[in-house]
Design a protein around this motif. Structure first.
Motif, PDB file in Angstrom:
ATOM      1  N   PRO A  40       0.786  -1.238   0.000  1.00  0.00           N
ATOM      2  CA  PRO A  40       0.000   0.000   0.000  1.00  0.00           C
ATOM      3  C   PRO A  40       0.814   1.282   0.000  1.00  0.00           C
ATOM      4  O   PRO A  40       0.420   2.260  -0.627  1.00  0.00           O
ATOM      5  N   ALA A  41       1.942   1.304   0.696  1.00  0.00           N
ATOM      6  CA  ALA A  41       2.712   2.538   0.799  1.00  0.00           C
ATOM      7  C   ALA A  41       3.532   2.810  -0.464  1.00  0.00           C
ATOM      8  O   ALA A  41       3.490   3.902  -1.028  1.00  0.00           O
ATOM      9  N   SER A  42       4.260   1.820  -0.930  1.00  0.00           N
ATOM     10  CA  SER A  42       5.159   2.028  -2.072  1.00  0.00           C
ATOM     11  C   SER A  42       4.478   1.816  -3.409  1.00  0.00           C
ATOM     12  O   SER A  42       4.949   2.310  -4.433  1.00  0.00           O
ATOM     13  N   ARG A  43       3.395   1.059  -3.430  1.00  0.00           N
ATOM     14  CA  ARG A  43       2.701   0.644  -4.645  1.00  0.00           C
ATOM     15  C   ARG A  43       3.531  -0.306  -5.519  1.00  0.00           C
ATOM     16  O   ARG A  43       3.175  -0.595  -6.649  1.00  0.00           O
ATOM     17  N   PHE A  44       4.670  -0.741  -4.994  1.00  0.00           N
ATOM     18  CA  PHE A  44       5.404  -1.815  -5.661  1.00  0.00           C
ATOM     19  C   PHE A  44       4.608  -3.105  -5.531  1.00  0.00           C
ATOM     20  O   PHE A  44       3.799  -3.277  -4.625  1.00  0.00           O
ATOM     21  N   ALA A  45       4.866  -4.032  -6.446  1.00  0.00           N
ATOM     22  CA  ALA A  45       4.151  -5.301  -6.419  1.00  0.00           C
ATOM     23  C   ALA A  45       4.751  -6.255  -5.404  1.00  0.00           C
ATOM     24  O   ALA A  45       5.927  -6.601  -5.486  1.00  0.00           O
ATOM     25  N   LEU A  46       3.939  -6.665  -4.412  1.00  0.00           N
ATOM     26  CA  LEU A  46       4.330  -7.801  -3.599  1.00  0.00           C
ATOM     27  C   LEU A  46       4.353  -9.037  -4.492  1.00  0.00           C
ATOM     28  O   LEU A  46       5.223  -9.889  -4.391  1.00  0.00           O
ATOM     29  N   VAL A  47       3.359  -9.105  -5.364  1.00  0.00           N
ATOM     30  CA  VAL A  47       3.333 -10.071  -6.455  1.00  0.00           C
ATOM     31  C   VAL A  47       2.571  -9.420  -7.601  1.00  0.00           C
ATOM     32  O   VAL A  47       1.540  -8.787  -7.389  1.00  0.00           O
ATOM     33  N   GLY A  48       3.090  -9.564  -8.809  1.00  0.00           N
ATOM     34  CA  GLY A  48       2.392  -9.081  -9.997  1.00  0.00           C
ATOM     35  C   GLY A  48       2.473 -10.139 -11.080  1.00  0.00           C
ATOM     36  O   GLY A  48       3.512 -10.780 -11.255  1.00  0.00           O
ATOM     37  N   VAL A  49       1.364 -10.350 -11.801  1.00  0.00           N
ATOM     38  CA  VAL A  49       1.323 -11.386 -12.840  1.00  0.00           C
ATOM     39  C   VAL A  49       0.782 -10.776 -14.133  1.00  0.00           C
ATOM     40  O   VAL A  49      -0.291 -10.151 -14.143  1.00  0.00           O
ATOM     41  N   PHE A  50       1.541 -10.952 -15.216  1.00  0.00           N
ATOM     42  CA  PHE A  50       1.099 -10.525 -16.542  1.00  0.00           C
ATOM     43  C   PHE A  50       0.862 -11.765 -17.378  1.00  0.00           C
ATOM     44  O   PHE A  50       1.756 -12.614 -17.507  1.00  0.00           O
ATOM     45  N   VAL A  51      -0.338 -11.888 -17.950  1.00  0.00           N
ATOM     46  CA  VAL A  51      -0.658 -13.015 -18.819  1.00  0.00           C
ATOM     47  C   VAL A  51      -0.877 -12.505 -20.235  1.00  0.00           C
ATOM     48  O   VAL A  51      -1.436 -11.422 -20.441  1.00  0.00           O
ATOM     49  N   ALA A  52      -0.427 -13.272 -21.212  1.00  0.00           N
ATOM     50  CA  ALA A  52      -0.559 -12.879 -22.607  1.00  0.00           C
ATOM     51  C   ALA A  52      -0.845 -14.108 -23.463  1.00  0.00           C
ATOM     52  O   ALA A  52      -0.185 -15.148 -23.290  1.00  0.00           O
ATOM     53  N   ARG A  53      -1.811 -13.990 -24.364  1.00  0.00           N
ATOM     54  CA  ARG A  53      -2.117 -15.087 -25.283  1.00  0.00           C
ATOM     55  C   ARG A  53      -1.705 -14.697 -26.697  1.00  0.00           C
ATOM     56  O   ARG A  53      -2.130 -13.655 -27.219  1.00  0.00           O
ATOM     57  N   PHE A  54      -0.867 -15.527 -27.282  1.00  0.00           N
ATOM     58  CA  PHE A  54      -0.435 -15.359 -28.660  1.00  0.00           C
ATOM     59  C   PHE A  54      -0.992 -16.516 -29.492  1.00  0.00           C
ATOM     60  O   PHE A  54      -1.445 -17.525 -28.931  1.00  0.00           O
ATOM     61  N   PRO A  55      -0.962 -16.414 -30.819  1.00  0.00           N
ATOM     62  CA  PRO A  55      -1.477 -17.516 -31.648  1.00  0.00           C
ATOM     63  C   PRO A  55      -0.809 -18.861 -31.373  1.00  0.00           C
ATOM     64  O   PRO A  55      -1.446 -19.919 -31.514  1.00  0.00           O
TER      65      PRO A  55
END
Length: 263
Positions: free
Chosen positions: A177-192
């Motif tokens: 909450p204070a830093s707004r850094f990710a404790l955990v962050g996940v990026f998902v992407a779908r390609f052909p």
């Protein structure tokens, strides 16, 4: 903060010349990581070479299915100007820090520092991006080499970042909450040819691809495809904000949310 000189060149060639002439000089992009390090005396460059006046590092364009970003582009500009071409990546940029951080911070600076909790690395790695410097091109799979560690050499500057645009994508992070850094962050992407998943904030080795989730999502790009999958806690960060087991659990939860958001 230690004493240092400051210079603000207007061309990339001039900036590189200063860095080449002084081994203790350091490039300064948005300063959102470097300036706090200077204040805490964790860094002591002889000279700071500001990149903020170099127009050739500012450019956003999408051609041939690739979002191409100048290394000096700010989070704010990316959130606004890349929204139509690559909404998942633009939304990620809009979640970084607060308004002040987004106005000053740059994608090149973020990737160069490779903070283990930074947001961009998850997307660049998940999408199989390419980091372009004044000397070469580096595939994302080869670029990120551990916490605060990259393939960059001394005096090498990120001039551009090229990111293939997936069919659908989304980023979800559980932020401190204070830093707004990710404790955990996940990026998902779908390609052909399948799905890719980048995880930031969780590992002691920095950003990484979650290959088991990629295999499941390549078969079926649905939240349900991830049922029963979880990250092993071994090697994950454990600190005052959360244990390794907690981060492993959160990663599985927000990965499902990211897939749902991508739809």
């Amino acid at each position: 903060m230690y004493e240092f000189e400051f210079t603000r060149p207007t061309t990339l060639a001039d900036a590189l010349a200063v860095l080449k002439d002084d081994d203790e000089a350091q490039a300064l992009a948005g300063g959102q990581t470097l300036i706090p390090a200077l204040k805490q005396r964790l860094a002591m460059p002889s000279k700071l070479v500001s990149l903020t006046a170099i127009e050739e590092l500012r450019d956003i364009r999408a051609t041939g299915g690739v979002l191409s970003l100048g290394g000096g582009e700010t989070h704010r500009a990316i959130a606004h100007d890349a929204a139509e071409a690559f909404p998942g990546f633009a939304a990620l940029a809009g979640q970084i820090g607060d308004a002040a951080v987004r106005t000053r911070g740059t994608i090149g600076g973020s990737l160069a520092n490779n903070d283990p909790s930074a947001c961009y690395p998850a997307a660049v790695l998940a999408c199989g991006g390419t980091i372009v410097t004044d000397r070469r091109e580096i595939a994302a799979d080869d670029y990120f080499q551990g916490m605060f560690t990259t393939a960059l050499e001394e005096g090498e500057i990120i001039t551009r970042v090229n990111i293939p645009i997936p069919e659908v994508s989304a980023y979800v992070k559980f932020a401190q909450p204070a830093s707004r850094f990710a404790l955990v962050g996940v990026f998902v992407a779908r390609f052909p040819d399948g799905a890719r998943v980048g995880v930031t904030g969780a590992s002691e080795e920095g950003v990484f691809r979650w290959t088991e989730a990629e295999a499941a999502l390549s078969e079926s790009f649905t939240p349900e495809a991830l049922d029963g999958l979880s990250l092993p806690a071994e090697g994950l960060i454990s600190d005052i904000h959360g244990s390794a087991g907690y981060r492993a659990h959160i990663a599985a939860v927000i990965a499902r949310r990211a897939v749902a958001a991508a739809h």
